[in-house]
Scaffold this active site. Structure first.
Site, PDB file in Angstrom:
ATOM      1  N   ASN A   9      32.442  36.389  41.831  1.00 11.43           N
ATOM      2  CA  ASN A   9      33.468  37.055  41.015  1.00 11.43           C
ATOM      3  C   ASN A   9      34.811  36.478  41.468  1.00 11.43           C
ATOM      4  O   ASN A   9      35.316  36.855  42.518  1.00 11.43           O
ATOM      5  CB  ASN A   9      33.399  38.574  41.252  1.00 11.43           C
ATOM      6  CG  ASN A   9      34.548  39.310  40.582  1.00 11.43           C
ATOM      7  OD1 ASN A   9      35.275  38.738  39.771  1.00 11.43           O
ATOM      8  ND2 ASN A   9      34.710  40.575  40.924  1.00 11.43           N
ATOM      9  N   LYS A  11      37.670  36.932  40.283  1.00 14.72           N
ATOM     10  CA  LYS A  11      38.825  37.814  40.057  1.00 14.72           C
ATOM     11  C   LYS A  11      39.970  36.988  39.456  1.00 14.72           C
ATOM     12  O   LYS A  11      39.713  36.056  38.704  1.00 14.72           O
ATOM     13  CB  LYS A  11      39.229  38.527  41.355  1.00 14.72           C
ATOM     14  CG  LYS A  11      38.026  39.212  42.007  1.00 14.72           C
ATOM     15  CD  LYS A  11      38.399  40.201  43.057  1.00 14.72           C
ATOM     16  CE  LYS A  11      37.120  40.802  43.635  1.00 14.72           C
ATOM     17  NZ  LYS A  11      37.361  41.906  44.542  1.00 14.72           N
ATOM     18  N   HIS A  95      33.916  47.208  36.970  1.00 17.10           N
ATOM     19  CA  HIS A  95      34.288  46.875  38.350  1.00 17.10           C
ATOM     20  C   HIS A  95      35.302  47.917  38.838  1.00 17.10           C
ATOM     21  O   HIS A  95      36.122  48.408  38.068  1.00 17.10           O
ATOM     22  CB  HIS A  95      34.898  45.469  38.393  1.00 17.10           C
ATOM     23  CG  HIS A  95      35.096  44.981  39.794  1.00 17.10           C
ATOM     24  ND1 HIS A  95      36.179  45.374  40.555  1.00 17.10           N
ATOM     25  CD2 HIS A  95      34.350  44.174  40.583  1.00 17.10           C
ATOM     26  CE1 HIS A  95      36.076  44.817  41.759  1.00 17.10           C
ATOM     27  NE2 HIS A  95      34.977  44.092  41.802  1.00 17.10           N
ATOM     28  N   GLU A  97      37.960  47.647  40.382  1.00 20.26           N
ATOM     29  CA  GLU A  97      39.368  47.293  40.118  1.00 20.26           C
ATOM     30  C   GLU A  97      39.733  47.623  38.674  1.00 20.26           C
ATOM     31  O   GLU A  97      40.866  48.000  38.384  1.00 20.26           O
ATOM     32  CB  GLU A  97      39.605  45.812  40.455  1.00 20.26           C
ATOM     33  CG  GLU A  97      39.632  45.612  41.973  1.00 20.26           C
ATOM     34  CD  GLU A  97      39.177  44.260  42.469  1.00 20.26           C
ATOM     35  OE1 GLU A  97      39.119  43.297  41.673  1.00 20.26           O
ATOM     36  OE2 GLU A  97      38.872  44.157  43.681  1.00 20.26           O
ATOM     37  N   GLU A 167      28.819  48.506  44.633  1.00 27.01           N
ATOM     38  CA  GLU A 167      29.973  48.001  45.375  1.00 27.01           C
ATOM     39  C   GLU A 167      30.788  49.172  45.913  1.00 27.01           C
ATOM     40  O   GLU A 167      31.631  49.725  45.200  1.00 27.01           O
ATOM     41  CB  GLU A 167      30.867  47.161  44.453  1.00 27.01           C
ATOM     42  CG  GLU A 167      30.192  45.930  43.896  1.00 27.01           C
ATOM     43  CD  GLU A 167      31.213  44.851  43.559  1.00 27.01           C
ATOM     44  OE1 GLU A 167      31.067  43.740  44.091  1.00 27.01           O
ATOM     45  OE2 GLU A 167      32.156  45.121  42.801  1.00 27.01           O
ATOM     46  N   GLY A 173      36.901  43.578  49.486  1.00 31.15           N
ATOM     47  CA  GLY A 173      38.084  42.853  49.930  1.00 31.15           C
ATOM     48  C   GLY A 173      38.670  43.362  51.235  1.00 31.15           C
ATOM     49  O   GLY A 173      39.787  43.027  51.600  1.00 31.15           O
ATOM     50  N   SER A 212      32.633  42.556  50.549  1.00 31.88           N
ATOM     51  CA  SER A 212      32.773  41.758  51.774  1.00 31.88           C
ATOM     52  C   SER A 212      31.473  41.080  52.206  1.00 31.88           C
ATOM     53  O   SER A 212      31.184  41.002  53.400  1.00 31.88           O
ATOM     54  CB  SER A 212      33.357  42.598  52.914  1.00 31.88           C
ATOM     55  OG  SER A 212      34.649  43.074  52.566  1.00 31.88           O
TER      56      SER A 212
HETATM   57  P1  PGA Z   1      34.720  40.934  48.009  1.00 30.59           P
HETATM   58  O1  PGA Z   1      34.710  41.410  46.478  1.00 30.59           O
HETATM   59  O2  PGA Z   1      33.484  40.120  48.230  1.00 30.59           O
HETATM   60  O3  PGA Z   1      35.987  40.127  48.145  1.00 30.59           O
HETATM   61  O4  PGA Z   1      34.746  42.174  48.849  1.00 30.59           O
HETATM   62  C1  PGA Z   1      33.524  41.816  45.852  1.00 30.59           C
HETATM   63  C2  PGA Z   1      33.804  42.275  44.453  1.00 30.59           C
HETATM   64  O5  PGA Z   1      34.836  42.924  44.226  1.00 30.59           O
HETATM   65  O6  PGA Z   1      33.016  42.003  43.529  1.00 30.59           O
END
Ligand code: PGA
Length: 250
Positions: A9, A11, A95, A97, A167, A173, A212
């Site tokens: 992903n 982003k 997601h 976010e 998630e 993140g 992460s």
């Molecule tokens: P990350 O993000 O691996 O940077 O924690 C995962 C995601 O948001 O899909």
């Protein structure tokens, strides 16, 4: 036996020039890996770029969001059909976010899920609790409700054409990964919840872990019985790290 899937992903990251370098390295690193599936979900403007670079490879591609309507006066929005025009197989839906920063409710997420299915896209449907919710002991209620939103509208047959990604918001993140046991417990809960409606669909359902995931922790996460791969944010932007995670899914 479920096949593992690793999805990057990106982003809101990438530029034409850096994408080329990243994709070339990932293509070369993943070429020989035949025992799992791979994909990247990129910002809309780069769909054409990934389509031309990935079409003859073993890496699929997709988007990170879509609008639930087919067309109309929705300035700035992108329809499901526009994604299929660029050969997308996947689209990330719900997601955290999108839910948190763009106020997407369970209702909107399930409408988008439905629209993706109708267009022939495979939704990667994200669920997960915040730190406050985990500490309050309501993880299963929160994840259950998010899952029910799609089960109620698309049913288990809809979920059969989708991927679920667990998630935990507190792990995204942050460098704080859920332990394999913590993740496994929620993955098993998700499978169990689907099994209450359709045990065959539950058994075949691909449930990714995200939050992460790094080269160093992917193998132990992927070894858990209900973890079928990963949705990878930060580490998907570093070719060597992403390839190492893809390798761990073999
Ligand atoms: P990350 O993000 O691996 O940077 O924690 C995962 C995601 O948001 O899909």
């Amino acid at each position: 036996m479920r096949r593992k899937l690793v999805v990057g992903n990106w982003k809101m990251h990438g530029r034409l020039s850096t994408n080329t370098v990243l994709l070339d390295k990932v293509i070369a690193g993943v070429r020989e890996l035949q025992r799992a599936d791979y994909a990247v979900c990129v910002p809309y403007p780069y769909l054409s770029q990934v389509q031309s670079k990935l079409q003859a490879t073993n890496i699929a591609w997709g988007a990170q969001n879509l609008n639930q309507f087919e067309e109309g006066a929705f300035t700035g929005a992108v329809s499901p059909g526009m994604l299929t025009d660029f050969g997308c197989r996947y689209v990330i839906i719900g997601h955290s976010e999108r839910r948190g920063l763009f106020h997407e409710s369970n209702e909107i997420a399930s409408a988008k899920f439905d629209a993706a299915l109708k267009a022939g896209l495979t939704p990667i449907f994200c669920v997960g609790e915040t730190l406050a919710e985990r500490e309050a002991g309501v993880t299963e209620q929160v994840v259950g409700k998010q899952l029910d939103a799609v089960l109620d509208c698309a049913g288990p047959k809809g979920l059969a054409k989708a991927v679920v990604a667990y998630e935990p918001v507190w792990a995204i993140g942050t460098g704080k990964t859920a332990s394999p046991e913590q993740a496994q417990a929620v993955h098993a809960f998700i499978r169990q919840r689907v099994a209450q409606q359709d045990s065959q669909v539950a058994q075949a359902l691909c449930i990714l872990y995200g939050g992460s995931v790094k080269a160093g922790n992917s193998a132990e996460l992927f070894a858990m019985p209900d973890i079928d791969g990963g949705l990878i944010g930060g580490a998907a932007l570093v070719a060597d790290d992403f390839v190492a995670i893809c390798r761990a899914a073999q």
